[in-house]
Design an enzyme around this catalytic site. Structure first.
Site, PDB file in Angstrom:
ATOM      1  N   TRP A 105     -24.941   1.423 -10.987  1.00  0.00           N
ATOM      2  CA  TRP A 105     -26.202   1.220 -10.266  1.00  0.00           C
ATOM      3  C   TRP A 105     -27.305   0.663 -11.151  1.00  0.00           C
ATOM      4  O   TRP A 105     -28.054  -0.217 -10.747  1.00  0.00           O
ATOM      5  CB  TRP A 105     -26.652   2.510  -9.574  1.00  0.00           C
ATOM      6  CG  TRP A 105     -25.826   2.816  -8.365  1.00  0.00           C
ATOM      7  CD1 TRP A 105     -25.091   3.940  -8.145  1.00  0.00           C
ATOM      8  CD2 TRP A 105     -25.631   1.981  -7.212  1.00  0.00           C
ATOM      9  NE1 TRP A 105     -24.453   3.853  -6.934  1.00  0.00           N
ATOM     10  CE2 TRP A 105     -24.756   2.679  -6.346  1.00  0.00           C
ATOM     11  CE3 TRP A 105     -26.083   0.721  -6.838  1.00  0.00           C
ATOM     12  CZ2 TRP A 105     -24.342   2.145  -5.107  1.00  0.00           C
ATOM     13  CZ3 TRP A 105     -25.676   0.190  -5.611  1.00  0.00           C
ATOM     14  CH2 TRP A 105     -24.823   0.903  -4.777  1.00  0.00           C
ATOM     15  N   ASP A 174     -34.489   5.403 -10.678  1.00  0.00           N
ATOM     16  CA  ASP A 174     -33.701   5.439  -9.453  1.00  0.00           C
ATOM     17  C   ASP A 174     -33.099   6.842  -9.372  1.00  0.00           C
ATOM     18  O   ASP A 174     -32.198   7.184 -10.131  1.00  0.00           O
ATOM     19  CB  ASP A 174     -32.600   4.373  -9.520  1.00  0.00           C
ATOM     20  CG  ASP A 174     -31.649   4.429  -8.331  1.00  0.00           C
ATOM     21  OD1 ASP A 174     -31.821   5.302  -7.458  1.00  0.00           O
ATOM     22  OD2 ASP A 174     -30.721   3.589  -8.277  1.00  0.00           O
ATOM     23  N   LYS A 198     -28.311  10.004   0.313  1.00  0.00           N
ATOM     24  CA  LYS A 198     -27.495  10.877  -0.525  1.00  0.00           C
ATOM     25  C   LYS A 198     -27.987  12.315  -0.393  1.00  0.00           C
ATOM     26  O   LYS A 198     -27.219  13.204  -0.104  1.00  0.00           O
ATOM     27  CB  LYS A 198     -27.561  10.444  -1.996  1.00  0.00           C
ATOM     28  CG  LYS A 198     -26.639   9.297  -2.414  1.00  0.00           C
ATOM     29  CD  LYS A 198     -26.816   8.043  -1.633  1.00  0.00           C
ATOM     30  CE  LYS A 198     -25.816   6.951  -1.943  1.00  0.00           C
ATOM     31  NZ  LYS A 198     -26.124   6.137  -3.101  1.00  0.00           N
TER      32      LYS A 198
HETATM   33  C1  LIG Z   1     -26.365   4.732  -3.249  1.00  0.00           C
HETATM   34  C2  LIG Z   1     -27.162   4.312  -4.415  1.00  0.00           C
HETATM   35  C3  LIG Z   1     -27.837   3.089  -4.422  1.00  0.00           C
HETATM   36  C4  LIG Z   1     -27.745   2.087  -3.296  1.00  0.00           C
HETATM   37  O1  LIG Z   1     -28.531   2.422  -2.242  1.00  0.00           O
HETATM   38  P1  LIG Z   1     -28.693   1.480  -0.950  1.00  0.00           P
HETATM   39  O2  LIG Z   1     -29.645   2.243  -0.120  1.00  0.00           O
HETATM   40  O3  LIG Z   1     -27.343   1.312  -0.358  1.00  0.00           O
HETATM   41  O4  LIG Z   1     -29.271   0.178  -1.428  1.00  0.00           O
HETATM   42  C5  LIG Z   1     -28.592   2.793  -5.538  1.00  0.00           C
HETATM   43  N1  LIG Z   1     -28.686   3.638  -6.574  1.00  0.00           N
HETATM   44  C6  LIG Z   1     -28.025   4.807  -6.606  1.00  0.00           C
HETATM   45  C7  LIG Z   1     -28.168   5.710  -7.774  1.00  0.00           C
HETATM   46  C8  LIG Z   1     -27.248   5.189  -5.516  1.00  0.00           C
HETATM   47  O5  LIG Z   1     -26.599   6.364  -5.544  1.00  0.00           O
END
Ligand SMILES: *Cc1c(COP(=O)(O)O)cnc(C)c1O
Length: 363
Positions: A105, A174, A198
């Protein structure tokens, strides 16, 4: 007849607290005081205005967000933030976005950022196979760094920071797969954001918490929907926000408060993860964890059995006893048990017992 819920270890969209789903079900036909469903009312209505405000209040309380930070509910998922952050902060400047590449990511975030401005990947765990985070000593910022970007929990590899990196520039984080799983020290962050699907709600909304001076960096030449400044000025209502998703996030944050807040969640999460890691460590090498020990995630437990055949069998057998969605990401393979806030301890205990049993049969 109603079908029975299984224990769902999906990495995302992922398990939600049952009381949240029940409450949403109860209120779906008619939101109290509204005469209509949350799905049917205007985002400009008084009722939705209250939901938005309450959700913000809950987020502020749970994350202990200081007054000089804005809380926004945006669309386009975490991936849109990968581009929007540099678009607002470093494009048209001579500054650099400094990135820690610690897994899929954050690597992707850096490559998306490159479309917007100068990016320096100041640490890359690729050669080691993304099994750890850098230590503070290994992080060498560039002189022109506007921020240090990192991913708190790499969802795919299952590796997580024990604490944020210690540096002299604002952090951008993030936190998609660990938001609300433990307390954070917001003051170190220029921005902390998370897609909801999540640990915070359904797919369709991204929570962005941003310090005012970062919000003010947006260039006036940006399209409105990509400008933090314009989005914040309109309190996430520049256009129709994802009203249902925000409503669910309100219920999730209420549930978190009832659970005792983030200190309490953290304790529960660490204990749940320990159940699995202890079983793995006691398996004499039958199960192997992807990441190094000190960076093991308490949200996504990524592991494997000795062979791909056994991995396949593991997932098939587990599904038979209602333990579902345990396949690892295609880039890491093996198994991944995502044990977010809403995964009950009972589900983790069942998985642990299944793992012990499986190892006994196949070791
Ligand atoms: C799932 C995830 C993403 C992607 O998220 P989207 O909403 O599908 O763009 C980005 N970073 C992390 C750490 C994730 O777990």
């Amino acid at each position: 007849m109603q079908e029975e819920r299984k224990f769902n270890f999906s990495a995302g969209p992922a398990v939600l607290p049952v009381p949240v789903l029940k409450k949403a079900q109860e209120e779906l036909l008619c939101l109290p005081g509204c005469g209509a469903s949350i799905l049917e009312i205007s985002h400009r209505s008084k009722q939705f205005g209250e939901i938005l405000q309450q959700t913000k209040n809950n987020v502020r309380e749970l994350l202990n967000v200081p007054e000089n930070y804005k809380i926004m509910f945006l669309q386009g998922g975490a991936l849109t933030q990968f581009a929007m952050l540099p678009m607002n902060i470093i494009r048209n400047t001579n500054k650099s976005g400094n990135y820690l590449a610690t897994g899929n990511w954050s690597k992707k975030a850096a490559s998306e950022a490159k479309t917007q401005g100068k990016v320096d990947v100041v640490w890359d765990g690729k050669e080691e196979g993304y099994v750890r985070k850098p230590t503070d000593d290994e992080i060498k910022l560039t002189d022109d760094a506007a921020y240090l970007y990192f991913c708190a929990n790499e969802t795919i590899e299952g590796i997580q920071y024990q604490r944020e990196p210690n540096v002299d520039v604002p952090l951008i984080c993030d936190a998609s797969s660990e938001i609300f799983s433990r307390p954070v020290n917001m003051e170190k962050y220029g921005c902390l954001y998370a897609c909801a699907q999540k640990n915070a709600g359904p797919a369709g909304v991204t929570l962005v918490v941003m310090r005012d001076d970062f919000v003010d960096m947006s260039g006036d030449d940006l399209p409105s929907m990509f400008s933090y400044k314009k989005l914040a000025e309109k309190d996430s209502m520049l256009n129709t926000p994802p009203t249902f998703c925000i409503y669910i996030m309100k219920l999730v944050t209420e549930w978190l408060k009832e659970q005792g807040g983030l200190e309490a969640m953290h304790k529960k999460n660490v204990e749940k993860a320990r159940l699995l890691y202890d079983a793995i460590d006691a398996s004499n090498g039958f199960y192997r964890v992807h990441g190094n020990k000190e960076y093991r995630s308490f949200m996504n437990v990524s592991f494997r059995t000795p062979t791909e055949e056994l991995d396949k069998l593991f997932q098939e057998e587990a599904a038979k006893v209602n333990l579902t969605n345990l396949a690892g990401h295609r880039s890491v393979k093996g198994e991944r048990a995502s044990i977010y806030n809403a995964m009950p301890r009972e589900g983790v205990v069942l998985l642990r017992d299944f793992m012990l049993d499986f190892a006994k049969k196949h070791a």
